[in-house]
Design an enzyme around this catalytic site. Structure first.
Site, PDB file in Angstrom:
ATOM      1  N   GLU A   1      38.526  76.040  84.904  1.00 12.15           N
ATOM      2  CA  GLU A   1      37.398  75.659  84.045  1.00 12.15           C
ATOM      3  C   GLU A   1      36.480  76.834  83.749  1.00 12.15           C
ATOM      4  OE1 GLU A   1      38.265  73.987  86.813  1.00 12.15           O
ATOM      5  OE2 GLU A   1      39.241  72.264  85.878  1.00 12.15           O
TER       6      GLU A   1
ATOM      7  N   HIS B   1      32.417  61.941  91.389  1.00 12.58           N
ATOM      8  CA  HIS B   1      32.799  61.620  90.005  1.00 12.58           C
ATOM      9  C   HIS B   1      31.782  60.703  89.338  1.00 12.58           C
ATOM     10  CE1 HIS B   1      36.661  62.906  91.608  1.00 12.58           C
ATOM     11  NE2 HIS B   1      37.188  62.885  90.407  1.00 12.58           N
TER      12      HIS B   1
END
Ligand code: TPP
Lengths: 323, 333
Positions: free
Chosen positions: A58, A128
């Site tokens: 990322e 998450h």
């Protein structure tokens, strides 16, 4: 008229922009197979030079997008989960969004960061489950948060055409939303313009993302009691302060419904600004997640931290009483 | 690659040009340090001693190639052709600077000379350069991108992620590590397990370590890598062994940090790139170049100091490319 699904609207926006402008390309993890359904069919249509399947890098590929943007390309970077934004805060905030200022306007970085899943779903665990959009607003990065399929199409299109970095949060809880819409009505929606989903006289409820739908439901439930206006800013930065002022000037009362944490959040900012600059006849209220970490592994605990309709109804009644 | 090879014969324009670049960088930085001491410039990261890296690498590039620089970047900009007056104005924070004063010494960018920016998050410019290189290749030409970074940067994850992307996608990028043996005060042998070349080789990237004090050696090594990139051969890593004579930053002029001994500095100064390159020129030619550079810098400093400063009433003028003006910090005045 056809029913348009939220995810399909984003897919259409990508398809249309990639067709219109060869500088636009998409990159991200598992996009060849369109794991998140946003990239469906794009690899087949545009080929691997326009749809780049990335390794799990990322920080590397977020910077890569900045580099490509410096040369005039318009990357759209898809991340699977919002927590990945924590990993690339540096790359978005400190690299991409600084180039224009640092170079005295010589360079622009037209990257769109697309979060098709936003982790709200109960039970996905503590890593998450948060909604980090206020972080980017705080740092001055453009942020949009569409609530409906038509807005998702229009705002994603504008984000891609924007010459600055823009983070697009497409809340997972809105992914199931469908809307009856003529495809000819799908047009770009300018950043910085809010939307009054429902007009009302007594209280302005500012709701963001999927919470717009909760606010509309509560407004309907309370219709006999109180006339609620539901205002969706749609873009959190730039924010439609004039649109909000117009609403609050009429209603004089304000409740903000925000799915992010309380401290330094959007709700606090909206209330501070309204208190400073707008005419309120009753103390404003906000409904948010609690401060601090999110515990998302047990669905009931996760839901206990998320704003809900009962809290909103209670806040509206309280503001109406002026306490 | 060219390790151990004798430099080419001391003839031709290349030598004068390399000398001119090195001399310009050296004197530019000496003048800048004077301006730090007079309080006109907040501070700089001097590259004195490392000039052969910038001069040699940029001599292997075309004007339309792209460089991503780092915090020690004045040399990279000058070697790539940035106007010294506009660079001096930039680090003095004047509106006539390359970035209208928005970049300063840490972040000068100059579109005209192909320097797309200098990022101070150590190592991350390499990842940005990888994206630049990929996009340049997509355009269909044979332009290349170059990133400069230090020995400290090779421990950054984003940099290593970009090695992987560059190798996977055969990106025309030259990744140049200026190993000056220190990351601030951390000695490379204390901070770096393995080697720079070893890191590159792990990703299948051709890599070499060469003498970074000799601009001809640097230029030839860079040229080989750049030629390969232009021909579609993908990325290369070039480690240049070099040294900075000054502190990490001009703040060391006051702190007198002790992390390297005087003998070590003196040893490296014996292999001074300015002297190495000067010896390849006749005295007369050298003196002409020196005089020309003094005149250039005299004018650069004078005009920069006389330039207007940016308007503090509009500090975020270029924050957004589309001219968006956001709310100020005070809502009543
Ligand atoms: C990611 C990151 N960590 C730490 C710093 C603070 N810092 C600035 S320069 C520097 C040393 C960098 O060393 P190196 O990469 O070897 O380059 P050099 O300064 O020697 O040219 C450090 C630690 C930073 N800017 N970025």
């Amino acid at each position: 008229m056809p029913k348009l699904h939220y995810l399909k609207a984003m897919n259409l926006a990508l398809r249309d922009e990639m067709t219109r402008d060869p500088a636009v390309f998409l990159m991200g993890e598992d996009i060849n197979l369109a794991l998140t359904n946003v990239a469906t069919g794009l690899l087949h249509k545009f080929g691997p030079n326009r749809v780049l399947e990335t390794p799990l890098s990322e920080q590397g590929f977020t910077n890569f997008a900045t580099g490509a943007a410096l040369t005039g390309r318009r990357p759209v970077v898809e991340y699977q989960i919002p927590f990945l934004l924590m990993l690339v805060l540096e790359q978005i905030v400190n690299q991409a969004s600084r180039f224009s200022l640092m170079s005295g306007g010589q360079f622009r970085v037209p990257v769109t960061y697309l979060l098709p899943a936003s982790g709200w779903k109960p039970g996905w665990g503590a890593q998450h489950s948060d909604q980090p959009y206020p972080l980017f607003v705080h740092m001055g990065v453009k942020v949009v948060l569409p609530a409906t399929p038509r807005d998702a199409y229009g705002l994603l299109t504008s984000a891609i055409r924007d010459d600055d970095p823009v983070v697009v949060f497409a809340p997972a809880a809105a992914h199931g939303v469908q809307e009856t819409v003529a495809f000819a009505d799908l047009v770009p929606i300018p950043l910085g313009v809010g939307r009054v989903h429902r007009a009302g006289d007594d209280v302005t409820v500012v709701a963001m993302g999927h919470l717009v739908h909760d606010a509309l439901a509560v407004a309907e439930d309370l219709a006999d009691e109180v006339s609620v206006e539901v205002f969706d800013p749609r873009t959190l930065h730039p924010f439609d302060w004039a649109g909000l002022a117009a609403s609050v000037e009429r209603t004089g009362r304000l409740v903000v419904l925000d799915d992010a944490n309380r401290a330094c959040g959007m709700a606090g900012e909206i209330i501070a600004t309204a208190s400073e600059e707008m005419r309120l006849v009753a103390p404003p209220r906000r409904i948010t997640r609690p401060d601090g970490a999110v515990l998302g592994s047990v669905p009931a605990l996760d839901l206990a931290m998320q704003p809900n309709r009962e809290q909103l109804a209670a806040a509206i009644r309280r503001v109406m009483k002026g306490v | 690659m060219t390790t151990g090879e004798a430099p080419g014969p001391p003839t031709g324009d290349g030598h004068a040009q390399l000398y001119r670049t090195i001399r310009l960088i050296r004197r530019f930085e000496e003048r800048a340090i004077e301006l730090v001491q007079s309080g006109d410039i907040p501070g700089i990261h001097p590259c004195i001693g490392q000039e052969a890296a910038a001069a040699g690498v940029c001599a292997a590039l075309r004007p339309d190639d792209v460089v991503l620089s780092n915090h020690r970047g004045h040399g990279h900009l000058l070697a790539k052709g940035c106007d010294p007056g506009r660079l001096m104005a930039e680090i003095l924070g004047r509106v006539t600077g390359v970035g209208r004063g928005g970049g300063g010494s840490l972040h000068p960018a100059d579109l005209d000379s192909g320097v797309y920016g200098a990022t101070a998050t150590v190592g991350h410019g390499a990842a940005i350069a990888t994206g630049v290189g990929w996009a340049l290749a997509q355009e269909g030409g044979d332009r290349v991108a170059v990133a400069f970074f230090g020995d400290g940067a090779v421990n950054q994850g984003a940099l290593l992620e970009s090695f992987n992307l560059a190798a996977l996608w055969r990106v025309p990028v030259l990744l140049v590590c200026e190993n000056n043996l220190y990351a601030t005060t951390l000695a490379a042998h204390v901070g770096n397990a393995g080697s720079v070349v070893g890191r590159a080789e792990a990703f299948g990237i051709p890599a070499s370590t060469v003498d970074g004090q000799d601009p001809v050696v640097v230029r030839d090594a860079a040229r080989q890598a750049v030629d390969r990139a232009r021909a579609g051969g993908g990325p290369s890593v070039l480690e240049l062994l070099t040294y900075r004579y000054q502190g990490h930053h001009t703040f060391e002029l006051k702190t007198h940090l002790l992390y390297r001994d005087k003998a070590e500095v003196a040893r490296w100064q014996e292999r001074d790139p300015l002297r190495i390159q000067a010896e390849r020129l006749g005295a007369q030619e050298r003196e002409l170049i020196d005089a020309e550079i003094e005149a250039t810098l005299e004018e650069a400093v004078r005009s920069a100091l006389e330039s207007p400063e940016p308007d503090p009433a509009d500090p975020l003028r270029y924050l957004y490319a589309d001219g968006l003006r956001t709310r100020g910090g005070v809502s009543y005045a």
